[in-house]
Design an enzyme around this catalytic site. Structure first.
Site, PDB file in Angstrom:
ATOM      1  N   GLY A 291      46.082 -43.604  62.838  1.00 52.47           N
ATOM      2  CA  GLY A 291      46.491 -44.002  64.236  1.00 52.47           C
ATOM      3  C   GLY A 291      46.027 -45.487  64.460  1.00 52.47           C
TER       4      GLY A 291
ATOM      5  N   LEU B 299      48.062 -47.777  65.499  1.00 51.44           N
ATOM      6  CA  LEU B 299      49.135 -48.263  64.472  1.00 51.44           C
ATOM      7  C   LEU B 299      49.314 -49.948  64.526  1.00 51.44           C
ATOM      8  CD1 LEU B 299      51.460 -45.272  64.590  1.00 51.44           C
ATOM      9  CD2 LEU B 299      49.681 -45.498  63.069  1.00 51.44           C
TER      10      LEU B 299
ATOM     11  N   HIS C 259      51.025 -50.429  59.051  1.00 54.15           N
ATOM     12  CA  HIS C 259      51.533 -49.227  59.412  1.00 54.15           C
ATOM     13  C   HIS C 259      53.164 -49.111  59.613  1.00 54.15           C
ATOM     14  CE1 HIS C 259      47.362 -48.403  61.025  1.00 54.15           C
ATOM     15  NE2 HIS C 259      47.388 -47.630  59.982  1.00 54.15           N
TER      16      HIS C 259
ATOM     17  N   GLN D 277      36.441 -37.908  55.900  1.00 52.41           N
ATOM     18  CA  GLN D 277      36.309 -38.913  55.274  1.00 52.41           C
ATOM     19  C   GLN D 277      35.118 -39.817  55.773  1.00 52.41           C
ATOM     20  OE1 GLN D 277      40.391 -39.388  55.825  1.00 52.41           O
ATOM     21  NE2 GLN D 277      39.960 -41.731  55.758  1.00 52.41           N
TER      22      GLN D 277
ATOM     23  N   LYS E 176      46.691 -52.123  50.721  1.00 53.48           N
ATOM     24  CA  LYS E 176      45.545 -52.650  50.872  1.00 53.48           C
ATOM     25  C   LYS E 176      44.282 -51.608  50.589  1.00 53.48           C
ATOM     26  CE  LYS E 176      44.115 -53.005  55.394  1.00 53.48           C
ATOM     27  NZ  LYS E 176      42.292 -52.222  55.426  1.00 53.48           N
ATOM     28  N   ASP E 177      44.657 -50.373  50.628  1.00 57.00           N
ATOM     29  CA  ASP E 177      43.577 -49.316  50.279  1.00 57.00           C
ATOM     30  C   ASP E 177      43.948 -48.994  48.793  1.00 57.00           C
ATOM     31  OD1 ASP E 177      41.882 -48.714  52.813  1.00 57.00           O
ATOM     32  OD2 ASP E 177      44.213 -48.510  53.416  1.00 57.00           O
TER      33      ASP E 177
ATOM     34  N   GLN F  23      42.327 -45.784  47.138  1.00 57.10           N
ATOM     35  CA  GLN F  23      42.981 -44.717  47.762  1.00 57.10           C
ATOM     36  C   GLN F  23      44.398 -44.625  47.180  1.00 57.10           C
ATOM     37  OE1 GLN F  23      42.685 -43.602  52.092  1.00 57.10           O
ATOM     38  NE2 GLN F  23      44.596 -44.432  51.967  1.00 57.10           N
TER      39      GLN F  23
ATOM     40  N   SER G  42      44.439 -54.630  59.780  1.00 59.42           N
ATOM     41  CA  SER G  42      43.563 -53.444  59.593  1.00 59.42           C
ATOM     42  C   SER G  42      43.104 -52.970  61.324  1.00 59.42           C
ATOM     43  CB  SER G  42      42.051 -53.672  59.023  1.00 59.42           C
ATOM     44  OG  SER G  42      41.235 -52.660  59.127  1.00 59.42           O
TER      45      SER G  42
ATOM     46  N   ARG H  98      40.186 -52.044  62.013  1.00 59.89           N
ATOM     47  CA  ARG H  98      39.140 -52.203  62.194  1.00 59.89           C
ATOM     48  C   ARG H  98      38.828 -53.815  62.630  1.00 59.89           C
ATOM     49  NH1 ARG H  98      37.893 -48.123  58.022  1.00 59.89           N
ATOM     50  NH2 ARG H  98      36.616 -46.485  59.038  1.00 59.89           N
TER      51      ARG H  98
END
Ligand code: PAF
Length: 283
Positions: free
Chosen positions: A31, A33, A37, A61, A149-150, A153, A185, A187
């Site tokens: 979320g 977004l 995304h 996680q 970016k990840d 992952q 991001s 964050r």
């Protein structure tokens, strides 16, 4: 677009689509977004008949000292973005819907999860693999979309799909950046004005490393050292890691041979940001 909170409702709808021979794309998200995304949703909408976006801040996680509680959330805005982008379902379950009181099964990968982010966040990828496996079982997508970016992952999920025989195609999508280079991001919202400026050292280091590799520098160690030095010059930045690894196995490399992922995690104040580039050796 339907906003769905239960696993059963998603399953019922997906089954109906599959009966009609429609293809299904899944975009797993936590979320809040943003354009990054949206680029995944746009690609999913272009390549599938129906798209499910999952919006779930996955507790397994996050370690106890991490930002689970403060992780930014805005379901209304997320719903608007998904609807405009053409998603068919926004799946936003409560934690109790995904993890019952009796929950005790995890997907735990070795090797790929131990370097880079896995060093600082030892339980992180177990939580990611577990929730992504659950989402694959719930949605049964033909394709699933993840951001580059990840990068660790993405490599881990590709390996998990191969190891556990999930019948889904994993589609990696490029990093989306702000006009000044900062990788998008959720964050980034934690950063104050000075930190937002300081955060540019990540993308600057990425562009610098990328240029060195493209200009023929063959030593990964030299590239990493130069990138580290640039980041260390920023007083608000504290390096978690800057490393070069084999893009598939996530094992440390010293030469820019084959496909190399050069990745970093850097604290700007308390905010941990990541960025990377992939270098493909010319054949
Ligand atoms: O990348 C993320 O946002 C999350 O790790 C994911 C893949 C949605 C799993 O919770």
């Amino acid at each position: 677009m339907q906003i769905v909170k239960t696993i059963e409702a998603v399953r019922t709808q997906v089954k109906a689509w599959k009966k009609q021979g429609l293809s299904v794309g899944l975009v797993p998200t936590m979320g809040f977004l943003h354009e990054g995304h949206k680029s995944l949703i746009d690609k999913a909408v272009a390549e599938n008949d129906k798209v499910v976006v999952s919006d779930f801040v996955n507790p397994t996680q996050f370690a106890p000292n991490e930002d689970l509680e403060s992780y930014p959330r805005d379901l209304e805005q997320d719903a608007r973005l998904c609807e405009q982008a053409g998603a068919a379902i926004l799946f936003c379950p409560e934690p109790s819907e995904m993890y019952t009181d009796r929950f005790c099964t995890f997907v735990d990968m070795q090797g790929l999860t131990e370097e880079l982010c896995g060093k600082t966040r030892p339980i992180h990828f177990r939580g990611v693999c577990t929730v992504v496996s659950k989402l694959f079982h719930i949605v049964q997508p033909d394709r699933a979309y993840f951001g580059q970016k990840d990068a660790q992952q993405l490599a881990i999920i590709k390996q998990m799909v191969e190891d556990l025989n999930f019948d889904v195609q994993i589609v990696g999508c490029p990093i989306i950046r702000e006009a000044d280079g900062l990788a998008k991001s959720s964050r980034n919202t934690y950063l104050d004005t000075a930190q937002r400026q300081a955060a540019l050292v990540l993308s600057q280091a990425v562009f610098m490393g990328q240029k060195m590799a493209e200009n023929g520098e063959t030593s990964a160690d030299v590239i990493v050292a130069k990138m580290q030095k640039h980041i260390e010059e920023e007083p608000l930045a504290k390096i978690d890691y800057v490393k070069a690894v084999d893009a598939k196995t996530m094992q440390i490399v010293h030469e820019m041979k084959g496909t190399v992922l050069v990745a970093m995690a850097v604290y700007i104040g308390k905010t941990r940001l990541i960025d990377n580039f992939i270098y493909e050796e010319a054949k």
